[in-house]
Design a protein around this motif. Structure first.
Motif, mmCIF file in Angstrom:
data_model
loop_
_atom_site.group_PDB
_atom_site.id
_atom_site.type_symbol
_atom_site.label_atom_id
_atom_site.label_comp_id
_atom_site.label_asym_id
_atom_site.label_seq_id
_atom_site.Cartn_x
_atom_site.Cartn_y
_atom_site.Cartn_z
ATOM 1 N N GLU A 251 -10.935 4.381 9.072
ATOM 2 C CA GLU A 251 -9.860 5.043 7.945
ATOM 3 C C GLU A 251 -10.686 5.406 6.802
ATOM 4 N N ARG A 254 -13.057 8.260 7.495
ATOM 5 C CA ARG A 254 -12.367 9.545 7.424
ATOM 6 C C ARG A 254 -11.973 9.941 5.986
ATOM 7 N N HIS A 255 -11.599 9.176 5.436
ATOM 8 C CA HIS A 255 -11.283 9.422 3.848
ATOM 9 C C HIS A 255 -12.436 10.100 3.130
ATOM 10 N N ALA A 462 -8.570 3.462 0.655
ATOM 11 C CA ALA A 462 -7.661 3.165 1.814
ATOM 12 C C ALA A 462 -6.392 2.684 1.634
#
Length: 671
Positions: A251, A254-255, A462
């Motif tokens: 995650e 991806r961020h 996140a």
């Protein structure tokens, strides 16, 4: 609990030499020109396995095969002896030829194989700090002339650690990965003989022969230098580097990539790390002209295939070093100040220039022109007083899932490379969980690790909302524009965020919540943050995200709204107003973000279909700007963002953040 201090002992119980099971003709194998670019460096790699009795499918399997440490070691040795038939170079010795250059004497001298036992359980090993838990304990020290050493260690829990140390002049990680997979396949009883022997390495040095005549580009001289041209080492002691192992979630990756959507995860990760190291360096006593260097190891196998299927096939199984280390040099001040997207593009630029066939052919020619004087990558020769330098080597092809010797997949594995130079080293590898996370081995200065652990622990943000991250990014962009103006050093940038009090005033009572849900009127407050322009530009995105979260959280309560109602009552009939709307231009920029995520664009259908586009429009005329992000009518998770800002702020957003903010067009709406 983890054994944080590495307070356990490892005892070697047996040592022997494992040679190839078949005799071979003694011969010399020269190193290629790309091998000759590597100084004498030993690289470690280790694999951790659970107790096979606990991981076997049935107890009958354990009883039938009598799985013990002794049988596992026996299987490892037998398979190693068979694998060394193909990978005979690992059973040889490194010697110097008449020119003083290293070569491999392929004499089947064999591989030193150590057996050991440790009085610690696998679950108690502190993988975060391999300096204490791994170094000098599980990864063997290789004898000087040998190419490879192996150590198998049984743990108190019955788990096992298999580790290797190899000479980097003879093999790169790609080559070693091929060997490890072949060795594991040979040992695994569930693997067919055909599969275990299918991957033969290629030692054809003619694939990397220099051209006649050679052609060397100026970039090769920039990237590499002869050992003889190096200045004498500084009289002061080198900064000690420490090893740490982290994980980065999928995650978070991806961020990070979303901030530079057209580039790879590795490019974005490297850019982020470059900014972090520069951020640490900015706190040192370097001069204003201090730089931070970052190199990225690239593999030339695919580049040298040149589209020819036969050449590509040989290069795919080529054993040896086919590496180059292009690097970027930027002012520390610039890396800190510029947004992540800018740094990602800088990474892509120096990588793209070296990821070509011509670059590798030129590098081969460069070495040939310098022989027999050894060459070395300039980034490895960085001096501490020049500013920080580190190298990233992608371990994304690290075959952690394939190195199964017959008692299950590794629960953890990592390269281990505390190489001892001035430059740091970083290797991101796939997590053994197979979920897209990365395991990252870092060998950096303590002050750099400190910044990474404090600033980057939340820099990917996140745990915060999309709106908080969006607002923080915009706040940095507006501050970035303001930093180019003639404001004083104490100039500030203010950002407010409109919050709705309906849910906060429901107070958990269902009837009150139902009434507040359909209440018609204003139930808004505009908390805002004030930060120095200089600070917003300098600090990483994660820091700004936390600042946004902090001022939002303080106002997103029932008590805040009740207190606001009381404040207005106390001031009546004199009107009140949010202070952020009263900002003066000479104080620095100010703007308000109002989330339009509940904008019902899909529901406003008068009978002739849904709107193809809709937006609020609020050119209100004050000194403070206004921004409203709304859901895209495409319903694909995109946002449409209305901005009412100063032209100079919009100019920065459109140039520096063009990878995030794209002009709305009819083509977009009709895709």
């Amino acid at each position: 609990m983890c054994d944080e201090n590495g307070d356990f002992s490892v005892s070697v119980t047996n040592e022997e030499v494992v040679a190839a099971v078949l005799p071979m003709q003694e011969h010399w194998l020269p190193l290629s020109n790309l091998d000759l670019l590597l100084p004498p460096l030993d690289v470690g790699v280790f694999f951790c396995y659970n107790n096979p009795i606990l991981t076997s499918t049935t107890m009958e399997d354990c009883a039938t095969h009598k799985i013990t440490f002794g049988t596992m070691v026996g299987s490892l040795k037998k398979a190693l002896a068979q694998t060394l038939i193909s990978y005979y170079v690992f059973a040889g010795e490194v010697v110097l030829n008449s020119m003083g250059e290293p070569e491999v004497l392929c004499n089947n001298r064999g591989v030193d194989f150590l057996e050991a036992e440790a009085d610690v359980e696998l679950k108690n090993l502190n993988f975060y700090n391999p300096d204490q838990s791994i170094e000098g304990k599980f990864v063997p020290k290789k004898k000087n002339a040998c190419v490879l050493a192996v150590q198998a260690t049984v743990l108190k829990c019955g788990g096992i650690i298999v580790a290797c140390t190899f000479d980097h002049r003879i093999a790169d990680a790609y080559s070693t990965n091929m060997f490890l997979v072949s060795w594991a396949a040979m040992a695994n009883p569930n693997t067919t003989i055909l599969a275990a022997t299918s991957g033969h390495p290629c030692f054809r040095r003619s694939l990397l022969s220099p051209r006649r005549p050679g052609f060397i580009r100026p970039s090769q001289h920039h990237m590499y230098t002869s050992i003889s041209d190096l200045p004498p080492p500084p009289a002061t002691d080198a900064t000690a580097l420490l090893s740490r192992i982290y994980y980065v979630t999928a995650e978070q990756l991806r961020h990070m990539q979303s901030l530079a959507a057209t580039r790879t995860k590795l490019e974005c990760f490297c850019a982020f790390l470059w900014k972090m190291v520069a951020h640490a360096a900015s706190r040192d006593t370097y001069s204003k002209r201090a730089t931070a260097k970052m190199g990225i190891v690239i593999d030339g196998r695919k580049r040298l295939g040149n589209g020819d299927k036969e050449s590509e096939a040989m290069m795919e199984c080529y054993f040896g070093n086919v590496l180059s280390i292009p690097f970027g040099v930027k002012l520390v001040e610039q890396l800190v100040k510029e947004p992540l997207g800018y740094v990602v593009e800088a990474v892509h630029e120096f990588l793209a220039a070296a990821a070509t066939e011509e670059h590798f052919l030129g590098l081969i020619d460069w070495v040939e022109a310098k022989r027999p004087i050894p060459g070395v990558s300039r980034i490895y020769c960085n001096r501490a007083d020049e500013g920080p330098a580190f190298v990233v080597s992608s371990g994304q092809r690290f075959p952690v899932e394939k190195v199964d010797f017959g008692w299950g997949k590794a629960v953890f594995a990592s390269y281990h490379f505390p190489w001892g130079g001035e430059a740091g080293y970083v290797m991101p590898m796939p997590s053994p969980l197979g979920n897209g996370d990365w395991v990252v081995y870092m060998h950096l200065a303590e002050k750099h690790l400190d910044i990474i652990e404090t600033e980057a622990a939340h820099s990917l943000a996140a745990t915060r909302t999309k709106l908080e991250c969006f607002c923080a990014f915009l706040w940095k962009m507006v501050a970035h524009a303001a930093s180019r103006d003639t404001y004083s050093k104490r100039a500030t940038a203010k950002m407010g965020i409109v919050i709705d009090g309906r849910k906060r005033l429901g107070n958990g009572d269902k009837e009150s919540e139902a009434m507040m849900e359909c209440y018609f009127g204003n139930v808004l407050s505009i908390p805002f943050g004030v930060k120095l322009v200089e600070q917003l530009v300098k600090e990483p995105l994660g820091y700004v995200v936390e600042a946004v979260h902090e001022f939002l959280a303080a106002a997103a309560t029932e008590e805040h709204f009740l207190g606001l109602i009381d404040w207005v009552e106390a001031k009546r009939p004199i009107p009140g107003v949010s202070r952020i709307y009263c900002n003066r231009a000479d104080e620095g920029p100010a703007f308000v973000v109002s989330s339009g995520q509940r904008f019902p664009v899909e529901k406003v259908d008068f009978g002739w279909g849904k709107a193809v586009f809709a937006s609020y429009h609020f050119p209100w005329g004050g000194e403070a700007g206004y921004v409203m992000p709304m859901p895209s009518p495409l319903g694909n998770g995109d946002w449409v963002v209305y901005m009412h800002l100063a032209e100079k702020h919009l100019d920065i957003i459109e140039t520096e953040a063009a990878h995030v903010f794209k002009p709305l067009t009819w083509d977009y709406l009709n895709q």
